[in-house]
Design a protein around this motif. Structure first.
Motif, PDB file in Angstrom:
ATOM      1  N   VAL A 177     -17.113  28.993   1.868  1.00 43.61           N
ATOM      2  CA  VAL A 177     -17.708  28.138   0.830  1.00 43.61           C
ATOM      3  C   VAL A 177     -19.138  28.543   0.507  1.00 43.61           C
ATOM      4  CG1 VAL A 177     -16.232  26.173   1.395  1.00 43.61           C
ATOM      5  CG2 VAL A 177     -18.465  26.407   2.533  1.00 43.61           C
ATOM      6  N   LEU A 178     -19.761  29.360   1.365  1.00 44.73           N
ATOM      7  CA  LEU A 178     -21.132  29.798   1.106  1.00 44.73           C
ATOM      8  C   LEU A 178     -21.188  31.133   0.372  1.00 44.73           C
ATOM      9  CD1 LEU A 178     -22.822  28.868   4.500  1.00 44.73           C
ATOM     10  CD2 LEU A 178     -23.040  27.677   2.323  1.00 44.73           C
ATOM     11  N   ALA A 179     -20.024  31.742   0.149  1.00 41.58           N
ATOM     12  CA  ALA A 179     -19.974  33.028  -0.559  1.00 41.58           C
ATOM     13  C   ALA A 179     -19.510  32.804  -2.002  1.00 41.58           C
ATOM     14  CB  ALA A 179     -19.060  33.998   0.166  1.00 41.58           C
ATOM     15  N   GLY A 180     -19.265  33.890  -2.714  1.00 39.05           N
ATOM     16  CA  GLY A 180     -18.934  33.773  -4.132  1.00 39.05           C
ATOM     17  C   GLY A 180     -17.447  33.630  -4.397  1.00 39.05           C
ATOM     18  N   ASP A 181     -17.085  33.856  -5.655  1.00 41.17           N
ATOM     19  CA  ASP A 181     -15.700  33.673  -6.089  1.00 41.17           C
ATOM     20  C   ASP A 181     -14.884  34.965  -6.066  1.00 41.17           C
ATOM     21  OD1 ASP A 181     -16.159  30.974  -6.579  1.00 41.17           O
ATOM     22  OD2 ASP A 181     -16.854  31.361  -8.630  1.00 41.17           O
ATOM     23  N   TYR A 182     -15.443  36.032  -5.521  1.00 41.38           N
ATOM     24  CA  TYR A 182     -14.761  37.326  -5.564  1.00 41.38           C
ATOM     25  C   TYR A 182     -14.629  37.925  -4.161  1.00 41.38           C
ATOM     26  CZ  TYR A 182     -16.166  36.502 -10.350  1.00 41.38           C
ATOM     27  OH  TYR A 182     -16.355  35.926 -11.576  1.00 41.38           O
ATOM     28  N   GLN A 183     -14.354  37.082  -3.187  1.00 41.13           N
ATOM     29  CA  GLN A 183     -14.342  37.517  -1.793  1.00 41.13           C
ATOM     30  C   GLN A 183     -13.204  38.490  -1.482  1.00 41.13           C
ATOM     31  OE1 GLN A 183     -14.817  34.060   0.874  1.00 41.13           O
ATOM     32  NE2 GLN A 183     -15.928  33.054  -0.785  1.00 41.13           N
ATOM     33  N   ASP A 184     -12.102  38.402  -2.219  1.00 41.46           N
ATOM     34  CA  ASP A 184     -11.005  39.351  -2.004  1.00 41.46           C
ATOM     35  C   ASP A 184     -11.406  40.772  -2.399  1.00 41.46           C
ATOM     36  OD1 ASP A 184      -9.293  37.466  -0.985  1.00 41.46           O
ATOM     37  OD2 ASP A 184      -8.302  37.052  -2.893  1.00 41.46           O
ATOM     38  N   TYR A 185     -12.465  40.897  -3.193  1.00 38.30           N
ATOM     39  CA  TYR A 185     -12.872  42.203  -3.706  1.00 38.30           C
ATOM     40  C   TYR A 185     -14.100  42.761  -2.990  1.00 38.30           C
ATOM     41  CZ  TYR A 185      -9.849  40.401  -7.357  1.00 38.30           C
ATOM     42  OH  TYR A 185      -8.786  39.854  -8.023  1.00 38.30           O
ATOM     43  N   VAL A 186     -15.032  41.887  -2.633  1.00 41.56           N
ATOM     44  CA  VAL A 186     -16.287  42.373  -2.052  1.00 41.56           C
ATOM     45  C   VAL A 186     -16.550  41.848  -0.640  1.00 41.56           C
ATOM     46  CG1 VAL A 186     -17.342  42.639  -4.324  1.00 41.56           C
ATOM     47  CG2 VAL A 186     -17.628  40.470  -3.086  1.00 41.56           C
ATOM     48  N   GLY A 187     -15.602  41.079  -0.075  1.00 44.87           N
ATOM     49  CA  GLY A 187     -15.784  40.585   1.288  1.00 44.87           C
ATOM     50  C   GLY A 187     -16.519  39.260   1.362  1.00 44.87           C
ATOM     51  N   ASN A 188     -17.130  39.003   2.518  1.00 47.61           N
ATOM     52  CA  ASN A 188     -17.878  37.772   2.809  1.00 47.61           C
ATOM     53  C   ASN A 188     -16.992  36.578   3.114  1.00 47.61           C
ATOM     54  OD1 ASN A 188     -20.396  39.034   2.466  1.00 47.61           O
ATOM     55  ND2 ASN A 188     -20.288  38.718   0.244  1.00 47.61           N
ATOM     56  N   LYS A 189     -15.700  36.817   3.404  1.00 49.87           N
ATOM     57  CA  LYS A 189     -14.849  35.712   3.821  1.00 49.87           C
ATOM     58  C   LYS A 189     -15.310  35.165   5.165  1.00 49.87           C
ATOM     59  CE  LYS A 189     -10.428  36.601   1.487  1.00 49.87           C
ATOM     60  NZ  LYS A 189     -10.243  35.239   1.003  1.00 49.87           N
ATOM     61  N   TYR A 190     -14.948  33.929   5.442  1.00 48.35           N
ATOM     62  CA  TYR A 190     -15.229  33.326   6.743  1.00 48.35           C
ATOM     63  C   TYR A 190     -14.314  33.977   7.771  1.00 48.35           C
ATOM     64  CZ  TYR A 190     -15.634  29.819  10.420  1.00 48.35           C
ATOM     65  OH  TYR A 190     -15.833  29.189  11.610  1.00 48.35           O
ATOM     66  N   HIS A 191     -14.899  34.609   8.788  1.00 48.64           N
ATOM     67  CA  HIS A 191     -14.128  35.371   9.759  1.00 48.64           C
ATOM     68  C   HIS A 191     -14.579  34.993  11.162  1.00 48.64           C
ATOM     69  CE1 HIS A 191     -12.531  39.605  11.089  1.00 48.64           C
ATOM     70  NE2 HIS A 191     -11.776  38.615  11.499  1.00 48.64           N
ATOM     71  N   ALA A 192     -13.664  34.430  11.950  1.00 45.79           N
ATOM     72  CA  ALA A 192     -14.013  34.004  13.308  1.00 45.79           C
ATOM     73  C   ALA A 192     -12.753  34.001  14.168  1.00 45.79           C
ATOM     74  CB  ALA A 192     -14.652  32.622  13.299  1.00 45.79           C
ATOM     75  N   MET A 193     -12.947  33.928  15.462  1.00 49.14           N
ATOM     76  CA  MET A 193     -11.856  33.764  16.415  1.00 49.14           C
ATOM     77  C   MET A 193     -12.264  32.680  17.398  1.00 49.14           C
ATOM     78  SD  MET A 193      -8.930  34.669  18.029  1.00 49.14           S
ATOM     79  CE  MET A 193      -8.442  36.379  17.736  1.00 49.14           C
ATOM     80  N   GLU A 194     -11.410  31.655  17.549  1.00 48.17           N
ATOM     81  CA  GLU A 194     -11.638  30.618  18.548  1.00 48.17           C
ATOM     82  C   GLU A 194     -10.531  30.695  19.582  1.00 48.17           C
ATOM     83  OE1 GLU A 194     -13.628  27.070  17.979  1.00 48.17           O
ATOM     84  OE2 GLU A 194     -13.504  27.106  15.795  1.00 48.17           O
ATOM     85  N   ILE A 195     -10.893  30.601  20.850  1.00 46.23           N
ATOM     86  CA  ILE A 195      -9.947  30.692  21.946  1.00 46.23           C
ATOM     87  C   ILE A 195     -10.094  29.446  22.821  1.00 46.23           C
ATOM     88  CG2 ILE A 195      -9.208  32.038  23.947  1.00 46.23           C
ATOM     89  CD1 ILE A 195     -10.588  34.472  22.595  1.00 46.23           C
ATOM     90  N   PHE A 196      -8.986  28.742  23.015  1.00 47.48           N
ATOM     91  CA  PHE A 196      -8.967  27.528  23.835  1.00 47.48           C
ATOM     92  C   PHE A 196      -8.043  27.758  25.024  1.00 47.48           C
ATOM     93  CE2 PHE A 196      -9.765  26.364  19.459  1.00 47.48           C
ATOM     94  CZ  PHE A 196     -10.809  25.455  19.535  1.00 47.48           C
ATOM     95  N   ASP A 197      -8.520  27.464  26.214  1.00 46.87           N
ATOM     96  CA  ASP A 197      -7.720  27.612  27.431  1.00 46.87           C
ATOM     97  C   ASP A 197      -7.715  26.281  28.181  1.00 46.87           C
ATOM     98  OD1 ASP A 197      -7.167  30.429  27.140  1.00 46.87           O
ATOM     99  OD2 ASP A 197      -9.244  30.792  27.704  1.00 46.87           O
ATOM    100  N   PHE A 198      -6.564  25.592  28.166  1.00 46.61           N
ATOM    101  CA  PHE A 198      -6.415  24.334  28.885  1.00 46.61           C
ATOM    102  C   PHE A 198      -5.799  24.594  30.255  1.00 46.61           C
ATOM    103  CE2 PHE A 198      -6.448  23.071  24.462  1.00 46.61           C
ATOM    104  CZ  PHE A 198      -7.244  21.928  24.467  1.00 46.61           C
ATOM    105  N   THR A 199      -6.346  23.943  31.284  1.00 48.25           N
ATOM    106  CA  THR A 199      -5.813  24.027  32.643  1.00 48.25           C
ATOM    107  C   THR A 199      -5.667  22.613  33.179  1.00 48.25           C
ATOM    108  OG1 THR A 199      -6.969  26.129  32.991  1.00 48.25           O
ATOM    109  CG2 THR A 199      -6.158  24.982  34.947  1.00 48.25           C
ATOM    110  N   MET A 200      -4.486  22.311  33.755  1.00 49.83           N
ATOM    111  CA  MET A 200      -4.240  20.942  34.223  1.00 49.83           C
ATOM    112  C   MET A 200      -3.272  20.949  35.393  1.00 49.83           C
ATOM    113  SD  MET A 200      -2.101  19.947  30.817  1.00 49.83           S
ATOM    114  CE  MET A 200      -2.764  21.343  29.887  1.00 49.83           C
TER     115      MET A 200
END
Length: 308
Positions: A177-200
């Motif tokens: 949402v902070l980048a422009g309207d042409y992200q498929d062409y010039v990049g700036n997409k939101y890119h992240a990895m979240e890892i959750f490890d539950f132990t019980m």
């Protein structure tokens, strides 16, 4: 003699009552879709519908820049408060929906105080710190079966003796949402990895007599620079690592979190209502709203001042 007979009768009734309850108690089967949903509900939710549950985590946030050693930027103190409600569908079965809101505070690694400003070591600029304050962070309803009849399965679930492990990864790549309207062409997409490890404990979460469980959790996040850091597209990324657990009550949170919530985030001591239908928020959406409001205010002041 009569007293002895009376005592024997009471003992027999008591033993029958215990036997009946034991017959009802069972061990949940993780491979069964209905039980799998119940296991996940116990992992995520409170003791009953509309009863809040609180997760706490703490850890560290590092920078990772090509050609530089990784650097500790700040410590982390976070919490999520949520509640669930039972939902039923004639075709999909009995499930639940969760609503929540969460905060995470960036803490000075030397003073252990919550940061208000941050000195950017790359740009030399001092920026205002925007802590995580996402309201809401809700989930879609979970059922034993999907709309197309696919059975629910716990993510990467495995058991080792009395320990249950449930790790899952969330690769994130979508419109920024902070980048422009042409992200498929010039990049700036939101890119992240979240890892959750539950132990019980299996003896806790699989016992049908227990209404909930209290897992430990590990959380790792790899993402772009935070927008409030004002990095101007500089190469690099953030790496977060934290551990925590579901708590027995809100009162069990560390004082640093409870004090900051009471001071600046008072609604975060309770979850949203179970019928909350708002769109989920992230740091990026909240930051955009803040910047847009600031710009609108500045524009209004400029207009009121006649441009002078």
């Amino acid at each position: 003699m009569k007293a002895h007979l009376k005592f024997a009768g009471l003992a027999t009734i008591a033993s029958l009552f215990v036997a009946a309850n034991s017959a009802q108690a069972r061990e949940l089967d993780p491979s069964d879709p209905t039980d799998a949903v119940e296991i996940m509900k116990r992992t995520q939710c409170g003791e009953a519908d509309n009863v809040p549950a609180v997760y706490h985590w703490s850890g560290r946030g590092y920078s990772r820049v090509r050609g530089e050693p990784d650097s500790l930027l700040f410590k982390l103190q976070g919490m999520n408060v949520r509640q669930c409600i039972t939902v039923e569908d004639a075709e999909r079965g009995k499930g639940y929906r969760m609503v929540s809101r969460e905060v995470m505070f960036y803490v000075d690694p030397e003073t252990n105080e919550i940061l208000r400003t941050w000195d950017n070591p790359w740009t030399g600029e001092t920026t205002n710190v925007m802590h995580v304050a996402n309201d809401p962070v809700n989930s879609r309803a979970s059922y034993p079966y999907s709309a197309d009849g696919k059975p629910y399965a716990l993510p990467n679930f495995r058991q080792q003796d009395d320990w249950l492990f449930m790790p899952f990864e969330a690769p994130l790549f979508y419109h920024n949402v902070l980048a422009g309207d042409y992200q498929d062409y010039v990049g700036n997409k939101y890119h992240a990895m979240e890892i959750f490890d539950f132990t019980m404990r299996a003896s806790e979460v699989l016992d049908s007599e227990n209404s909930t469980a209290y897992p430990a959790i590990a959380w790792v996040r790899v993402s772009d620079w935070l927008p409030w850091m004002k990095m101007r597209g500089r190469q690099g990324q953030m790496v977060f690592n934290a551990t925590g657990a579901k708590l027995k009550s809100y009162d069990d949170l560390p004082a640093i979190i409870k004090d900051e919530i009471a001071l600046n985030y008072p609604i975060y001591n309770a979850p949203p209502p179970v019928d909350d239908s708002r769109k989920n928020e992230t740091t990026w959406t909240v930051f955009k709203k803040m910047i847009d409001e600031q710009r609108a205010k500045e524009k209004g002041e400029e207009k009121a001042g006649g441009g002078h």
